[in-house]
Scaffold this motif. Structure first.
Motif, PDB file in Angstrom:
ATOM      1  N   ILE A  67       9.761   2.098 -13.421  1.00 54.99           N
ATOM      2  CA  ILE A  67       9.177   2.703 -12.227  1.00 54.99           C
ATOM      3  C   ILE A  67       7.679   2.431 -12.066  1.00 54.99           C
ATOM      4  O   ILE A  67       7.227   2.193 -10.937  1.00 54.99           O
ATOM      5  N   PRO A  68       6.846   2.466 -13.123  1.00 56.53           N
ATOM      6  CA  PRO A  68       5.400   2.266 -12.918  1.00 56.53           C
ATOM      7  C   PRO A  68       5.019   1.026 -12.113  1.00 56.53           C
ATOM      8  O   PRO A  68       4.180   1.134 -11.206  1.00 56.53           O
ATOM      9  N   PRO A  69       5.594  -0.158 -12.361  1.00 57.14           N
ATOM     10  CA  PRO A  69       5.205  -1.313 -11.531  1.00 57.14           C
ATOM     11  C   PRO A  69       5.569  -1.131 -10.055  1.00 57.14           C
ATOM     12  O   PRO A  69       4.845  -1.603  -9.175  1.00 57.14           O
ATOM     13  N   THR A  70       6.684  -0.446  -9.765  1.00 56.14           N
ATOM     14  CA  THR A  70       7.062  -0.238  -8.368  1.00 56.14           C
ATOM     15  C   THR A  70       6.172   0.811  -7.699  1.00 56.14           C
ATOM     16  O   THR A  70       6.055   0.820  -6.472  1.00 56.14           O
ATOM     17  N   ASN A  71       5.573   1.688  -8.509  1.00 54.95           N
ATOM     18  CA  ASN A  71       4.677   2.698  -7.938  1.00 54.95           C
ATOM     19  C   ASN A  71       3.438   2.080  -7.303  1.00 54.95           C
ATOM     20  O   ASN A  71       2.804   2.697  -6.448  1.00 54.95           O
ATOM     21  N   VAL A  72       3.076   0.887  -7.735  1.00 56.73           N
ATOM     22  CA  VAL A  72       1.899   0.222  -7.176  1.00 56.73           C
ATOM     23  C   VAL A  72       2.082   0.024  -5.667  1.00 56.73           C
ATOM     24  O   VAL A  72       1.194   0.344  -4.865  1.00 56.73           O
ATOM     25  N   LYS A  73       3.255  -0.486  -5.263  1.00 53.62           N
ATOM     26  CA  LYS A  73       3.515  -0.710  -3.838  1.00 53.62           C
ATOM     27  C   LYS A  73       3.614   0.613  -3.079  1.00 53.62           C
ATOM     28  O   LYS A  73       3.133   0.722  -1.942  1.00 53.62           O
ATOM     29  N   ARG A  74       4.245   1.603  -3.693  1.00 54.69           N
ATOM     30  CA  ARG A  74       4.394   2.898  -3.013  1.00 54.69           C
ATOM     31  C   ARG A  74       3.046   3.549  -2.763  1.00 54.69           C
ATOM     32  O   ARG A  74       2.763   4.050  -1.659  1.00 54.69           O
ATOM     33  N   ILE A  75       2.177   3.537  -3.762  1.00 56.82           N
ATOM     34  CA  ILE A  75       0.861   4.160  -3.625  1.00 56.82           C
ATOM     35  C   ILE A  75      -0.004   3.367  -2.649  1.00 56.82           C
ATOM     36  O   ILE A  75      -0.736   3.948  -1.833  1.00 56.82           O
ATOM     37  N   ASP A  76       0.087   2.037  -2.691  1.00 55.55           N
ATOM     38  CA  ASP A  76      -0.656   1.219  -1.716  1.00 55.55           C
ATOM     39  C   ASP A  76      -0.183   1.511  -0.291  1.00 55.55           C
ATOM     40  O   ASP A  76      -0.993   1.559   0.641  1.00 55.55           O
ATOM     41  N   TYR A  77       1.116   1.722  -0.142  1.00 58.03           N
ATOM     42  CA  TYR A  77       1.673   2.023   1.181  1.00 58.03           C
ATOM     43  C   TYR A  77       1.129   3.356   1.702  1.00 58.03           C
ATOM     44  O   TYR A  77       0.683   3.449   2.851  1.00 58.03           O
ATOM     45  N   THR A  78       1.153   4.403   0.858  1.00 59.37           N
ATOM     46  CA  THR A  78       0.660   5.716   1.293  1.00 59.37           C
ATOM     47  C   THR A  78      -0.843   5.684   1.546  1.00 59.37           C
ATOM     48  O   THR A  78      -1.338   6.351   2.460  1.00 59.37           O
ATOM     49  N   ASN A  79      -1.591   4.913   0.746  1.00 58.57           N
ATOM     50  CA  ASN A  79      -3.030   4.790   0.992  1.00 58.57           C
ATOM     51  C   ASN A  79      -3.317   4.097   2.323  1.00 58.57           C
ATOM     52  O   ASN A  79      -4.299   4.414   3.003  1.00 58.57           O
ATOM     53  N   LYS A  80      -2.451   3.179   2.703  1.00 56.70           N
ATOM     54  CA  LYS A  80      -2.677   2.392   3.916  1.00 56.70           C
ATOM     55  C   LYS A  80      -2.212   3.108   5.176  1.00 56.70           C
ATOM     56  O   LYS A  80      -2.906   3.087   6.203  1.00 56.70           O
ATOM     57  N   TYR A  81      -1.061   3.789   5.095  1.00 51.80           N
ATOM     58  CA  TYR A  81      -0.467   4.334   6.316  1.00 51.80           C
ATOM     59  C   TYR A  81      -0.438   5.865   6.377  1.00 51.80           C
ATOM     60  O   TYR A  81      -0.318   6.418   7.467  1.00 51.80           O
ATOM     61  N   VAL A  82      -0.516   6.549   5.240  1.00 55.34           N
ATOM     62  CA  VAL A  82      -0.403   8.009   5.241  1.00 55.34           C
ATOM     63  C   VAL A  82      -1.768   8.648   5.054  1.00 55.34           C
ATOM     64  O   VAL A  82      -2.358   9.186   5.998  1.00 55.34           O
ATOM     65  N   LYS A  83      -2.292   8.599   3.845  1.00 56.61           N
ATOM     66  CA  LYS A  83      -3.610   9.154   3.549  1.00 56.61           C
ATOM     67  C   LYS A  83      -4.229   8.369   2.406  1.00 56.61           C
ATOM     68  O   LYS A  83      -3.628   8.257   1.339  1.00 56.61           O
ATOM     69  N   ASN A  84      -5.417   7.844   2.635  1.00 60.57           N
ATOM     70  CA  ASN A  84      -6.062   7.002   1.638  1.00 60.57           C
ATOM     71  C   ASN A  84      -6.731   7.865   0.562  1.00 60.57           C
ATOM     72  O   ASN A  84      -7.715   8.547   0.814  1.00 60.57           O
ATOM     73  N   LYS A  85      -6.150   7.833  -0.632  1.00 61.12           N
ATOM     74  CA  LYS A  85      -6.701   8.579  -1.754  1.00 61.12           C
ATOM     75  C   LYS A  85      -7.342   7.663  -2.786  1.00 61.12           C
ATOM     76  O   LYS A  85      -7.715   8.110  -3.865  1.00 61.12           O
ATOM     77  N   LYS A  86      -7.472   6.390  -2.432  1.00 58.83           N
ATOM     78  CA  LYS A  86      -8.040   5.434  -3.372  1.00 58.83           C
ATOM     79  C   LYS A  86      -9.547   5.604  -3.456  1.00 58.83           C
ATOM     80  O   LYS A  86     -10.240   5.688  -2.444  1.00 58.83           O
ATOM     81  N   VAL A  87     -10.047   5.674  -4.673  1.00 58.91           N
ATOM     82  CA  VAL A  87     -11.483   5.815  -4.903  1.00 58.91           C
ATOM     83  C   VAL A  87     -12.128   4.445  -4.769  1.00 58.91           C
ATOM     84  O   VAL A  87     -11.786   3.505  -5.496  1.00 58.91           O
ATOM     85  N   THR A  88     -13.069   4.316  -3.836  1.00 62.52           N
ATOM     86  CA  THR A  88     -13.723   3.029  -3.592  1.00 62.52           C
ATOM     87  C   THR A  88     -15.215   3.070  -3.907  1.00 62.52           C
ATOM     88  O   THR A  88     -15.872   2.033  -3.851  1.00 62.52           O
ATOM     89  N   THR A  89     -15.742   4.248  -4.226  1.00 63.49           N
ATOM     90  CA  THR A  89     -17.166   4.384  -4.524  1.00 63.49           C
ATOM     91  C   THR A  89     -17.347   5.211  -5.790  1.00 63.49           C
ATOM     92  O   THR A  89     -16.685   6.234  -5.973  1.00 63.49           O
ATOM     93  N   GLY A  90     -18.219   4.735  -6.658  1.00 65.61           N
ATOM     94  CA  GLY A  90     -18.546   5.475  -7.873  1.00 65.61           C
ATOM     95  C   GLY A  90     -20.042   5.729  -7.958  1.00 65.61           C
ATOM     96  O   GLY A  90     -20.853   4.880  -7.570  1.00 65.61           O
ATOM     97  N   LEU A  91     -20.405   6.907  -8.436  1.00 63.06           N
ATOM     98  CA  LEU A  91     -21.813   7.295  -8.563  1.00 63.06           C
ATOM     99  C   LEU A  91     -22.141   7.631 -10.010  1.00 63.06           C
ATOM    100  O   LEU A  91     -21.329   8.228 -10.724  1.00 63.06           O
TER     101      LEU A  91
END
Length: 378
Positions: free
Chosen positions: A141-165
């Protein structure tokens, strides 16, 4: 039940007895596993309807092929595996209560079969489910989760961290990296410094206005407008430049950790990541440690909840199937809730991730043994 197969002039007889299974074992195994998969499919169908209703806007805006293959082909196995203990418990309760209601268990035990012997095919079925859970959780399941999480980040709600301080971590022993701000979209960091130590003595310090990461090559960074200060006792030498390519053994994913990133790594990758982050002094890895322990604990839960389910429903009751299913659902949901609560203990630092994930198993194992000793007396 038995099959004959010819091979090189010899006859082989393959049957359930070859694996040490009797007719009773085969009967219970078929009913148990059949009920388990039927319950899984049924509940997944209901969950899918709710999920479609909740994310309807996203599904309408996304291409159908991505929705089916990137999202649902990952979401359904993921959700089934997450609630596998619940499905196991429901299957055991439903099937065993039906046997008890038809007085079949009384007939089986009256024929000389002990309760331990009656329990054996259930444990074999639990072993099959546990192995399936283990393989899915740790490797499939972990490798398939990559596509699922990318899909939700793109079309549902983007929870991907893109900035670090204020990023600070150890690149190598004796080398400490600091980045004031890092933008993952451009792979660029600002206010960079690299300090090298010999023991407790600072031997070199590199500073740069910006640093960029080359994602096509591992650990390849380019610093811009840099200054390097080398220290030799009381002596200091300074070098300056506009651009310098260098190898620093860190990458953006080491410090830009998003929600559910731990679900995209197989267990060997999780172990490697946790060890690497510990050596670098990174603090926010509790979720990764909890995920690793959870995968083992959930597989073991299949045996524990099967023991509870059989012991609870093997005796015929006046309330019939409804009472047992109600108690079963209460116990299974309380197990899931208990696991969620104890995971917070590890996040807050009250317990280790191992203790937090295995406390529910130990508690429900004690409940299972209590119900088992009561059930074997009737």
């Amino acid at each position: 039940m038995a099959k004959r197969r010819r091979h090189n002039g010899f006859k082989f007889r393959i049957s359930w007895e070859t694996f040490g299974l009797k007719l009773l074992d085969v009967f219970i195994l078929k009913k148990f596993l059949g009920t388990y998969f039927f319950a899984t499919i049924l509940i997944l169908a209901v969950v899918s309807m709710f999920d479609i209703t909740e994310k309807l806007d996203a599904f309408l805006s996304a291409p159908l092929s991505e929705t089916i293959f990137d999202y649902f082909m990952s979401f359904l196995p993921y959700f089934a595996n997450q609630l596998a203990p619940l499905f196991t418990f429901i299957a055991v309760i439903f099937f065993t209560t039906k046997l008890a209601g038809n007085s079949e268990i009384i007939a089986i035990l009256s024929s000389g079969v002990s309760f331990n012997r009656f329990l054996r095919p259930y444990m074999i079925g639990a072993g099959v489910i546990a192995l399936m859970i283990f393989a899915l959780s740790n490797y499939i399941i972990p490798p398939t989760n990559v596509k699922r999480i990318d899909y939700t980040n793109k079309y549902v709600k983007n929870k991907k961290v893109t900035t670090g301080l204020d990023i600070q971590l150890m690149a190598r022993p004796g080398e400490v990296v600091y980045i004031g701000r890092f933008e993952n979209n451009t792979k660029t960091g600002y206010r960079f410094s690299l300090d090298k130590f010999n023991g407790k003595e600072l031997t070199s310090r590199m500073t740069a206005q910006t640093i960029t990461y080359d994602s096509t090559r591992n650990y390849h960074w380019t610093v811009h407008n840099y200054m390097i200060r080398d220290f030799d006792g009381m002596k200091e030498s300074i070098r300056r430049g506009e651009r310098l390519d260098t190898i620093i053994p860190i990458e953006p994913r080491d410090f830009l950790i998003s929600v559910n990133d731990q679900e995209t790594l197989t267990t060997p990758q999780l172990s490697e990541f946790i060890e690497k982050q510990k050596n670098r002094g990174v603090a926010n890895i509790k979720a990764f440690e909890i995920e690793k322990e959870r995968r083992y604990a959930v597989a073991a839960a299949a045996f524990i909840l099967t023991l509870i389910g059989v012991s609870l429903s093997a005796k015929k009751t006046k309330g019939g199937m409804g009472i047992n299913i109600g108690i079963g659902l209460l116990l299974s949901f309380s197990y899931i809730l208990f696991s969620t609560v104890t995971s917070q203990f590890a996040i807050s630092g009250l317990t280790s991730p191992w203790v937090a994930m295995w406390i529910p198993n130990f508690v429900y194992l004690a409940i299972g043994f209590g119900l088992y000793y009561r059930a074997r007396k009737f």
